[in-house]
Design a protein around this motif. Structure first.
Motif, short mmCIF file in Angstrom:
data_model
loop_
_atom_site.label_atom_id
_atom_site.label_comp_id
_atom_site.label_asym_id
_atom_site.label_seq_id
_atom_site.Cartn_x
_atom_site.Cartn_y
_atom_site.Cartn_z
N MET A 1 0.84 -1.19 0.00
CA MET A 1 0.00 0.00 0.00
C MET A 1 0.87 1.23 0.00
O MET A 1 1.94 1.26 0.57
CB MET A 1 -0.88 0.04 1.24
N MET A 2 0.30 2.24 -0.61
CA MET A 2 1.03 3.51 -0.65
C MET A 2 0.85 4.23 0.67
O MET A 2 -0.08 3.96 1.43
CB MET A 2 0.51 4.37 -1.79
N ASN A 3 1.76 5.13 0.93
CA ASN A 3 1.74 5.87 2.18
C ASN A 3 0.46 6.68 2.34
O ASN A 3 -0.10 6.74 3.44
CB ASN A 3 2.98 6.78 2.23
N SER A 4 -0.05 7.28 1.27
CA SER A 4 -1.27 8.09 1.35
C SER A 4 -2.49 7.21 1.62
O SER A 4 -3.42 7.63 2.30
CB SER A 4 -1.46 8.91 0.08
N ASP A 5 -2.50 5.98 1.08
CA ASP A 5 -3.59 5.05 1.35
C ASP A 5 -3.61 4.66 2.83
O ASP A 5 -4.67 4.56 3.45
CB ASP A 5 -3.46 3.78 0.49
N MET A 6 -2.44 4.44 3.41
CA MET A 6 -2.36 4.09 4.83
C MET A 6 -2.79 5.27 5.69
O MET A 6 -3.48 5.07 6.70
CB MET A 6 -0.94 3.65 5.19
N ASP A 7 -2.41 6.47 5.30
CA ASP A 7 -2.82 7.65 6.05
C ASP A 7 -4.34 7.81 6.00
O ASP A 7 -4.97 8.11 7.02
CB ASP A 7 -2.16 8.90 5.48
N ALA A 8 -4.94 7.58 4.86
CA ALA A 8 -6.39 7.70 4.71
C ALA A 8 -7.09 6.63 5.56
O ALA A 8 -8.12 6.90 6.19
CB ALA A 8 -6.79 7.57 3.24
N LEU A 9 -6.54 5.43 5.56
CA LEU A 9 -7.12 4.35 6.35
C LEU A 9 -7.01 4.66 7.85
O LEU A 9 -7.97 4.42 8.61
CB LEU A 9 -6.41 3.03 6.03
N GLU A 10 -5.89 5.20 8.28
CA GLU A 10 -5.71 5.57 9.68
C GLU A 10 -6.69 6.67 10.08
O GLU A 10 -7.27 6.63 11.17
CB GLU A 10 -4.27 6.02 9.94
N VAL A 11 -6.87 7.63 9.19
CA VAL A 11 -7.81 8.73 9.47
C VAL A 11 -9.23 8.17 9.57
O VAL A 11 -10.00 8.52 10.48
CB VAL A 11 -7.72 9.83 8.38
N GLU A 12 -9.58 7.28 8.66
CA GLU A 12 -10.92 6.66 8.68
C GLU A 12 -11.12 5.86 9.96
O GLU A 12 -12.18 5.94 10.60
CB GLU A 12 -11.09 5.77 7.45
N ASN A 13 -10.10 5.09 10.36
CA ASN A 13 -10.18 4.33 11.61
C ASN A 13 -10.32 5.25 12.82
O ASN A 13 -11.06 4.96 13.76
CB ASN A 13 -8.98 3.41 11.78
N GLN A 14 -9.59 6.35 12.78
CA GLN A 14 -9.65 7.31 13.88
C GLN A 14 -11.05 7.94 13.97
O GLN A 14 -11.60 8.08 15.06
CB GLN A 14 -8.58 8.41 13.69
N VAL A 15 -11.64 8.26 12.83
CA VAL A 15 -12.98 8.85 12.80
C VAL A 15 -14.00 7.85 13.34
O VAL A 15 -14.88 8.20 14.13
CB VAL A 15 -13.35 9.31 11.36
N GLU A 16 -13.88 6.59 12.91
CA GLU A 16 -14.79 5.54 13.40
C GLU A 16 -14.65 5.36 14.92
O GLU A 16 -15.64 5.21 15.63
CB GLU A 16 -14.52 4.22 12.69
N LEU A 17 -13.42 5.38 15.40
CA LEU A 17 -13.17 5.22 16.83
C LEU A 17 -13.77 6.39 17.61
O LEU A 17 -14.39 6.19 18.66
CB LEU A 17 -11.66 5.11 17.10
#
Length: 82
Positions: free
Chosen positions: A1-17
């Motif tokens: 995965m690209m770095n920007s994809d991981m950042d987006a996934l982390e942001v999405e996980n953070q929002v869900e949390l």
């Protein structure tokens, strides 16, 4: 995965949390409110029973006073018309 994809996934996980945390806090607050309301209902029921009992005692007392007083005695209208 690209770095920007991981950042987006982390942001999405953070929002869900954060959303889950907010909902959990809201549920807990509503539970406390329900507990408070339930306790208040119980207190009002108890007070209502107490007041009903007091009213019965007062009603009986008033009836006894009225029956003992000649002012409140029933009059026999047939005998007074003679």
């Amino acid at each position: 995965m690209m770095n920007s994809d991981m950042d987006a996934l982390e942001v999405e996980n953070q929002v869900e949390l954060e959303e889950k945390t907010r909902l959990i806090n809201q549920v807990l607050e509503l539970q406390h409110t329900l507990e408070d309301l339930s306790a208040r209902v119980d207190a009002v029921k108890e007070e209502n029973l107490k007041l009903k009992s007091e009213n019965q005692v007062l009603g009986q007392y008033i009836e006894n006073l009225m029956s003992a007083s000649s002012v409140f005695q029933t009059t026999d209208t047939k005998s007074k018309r003679k």
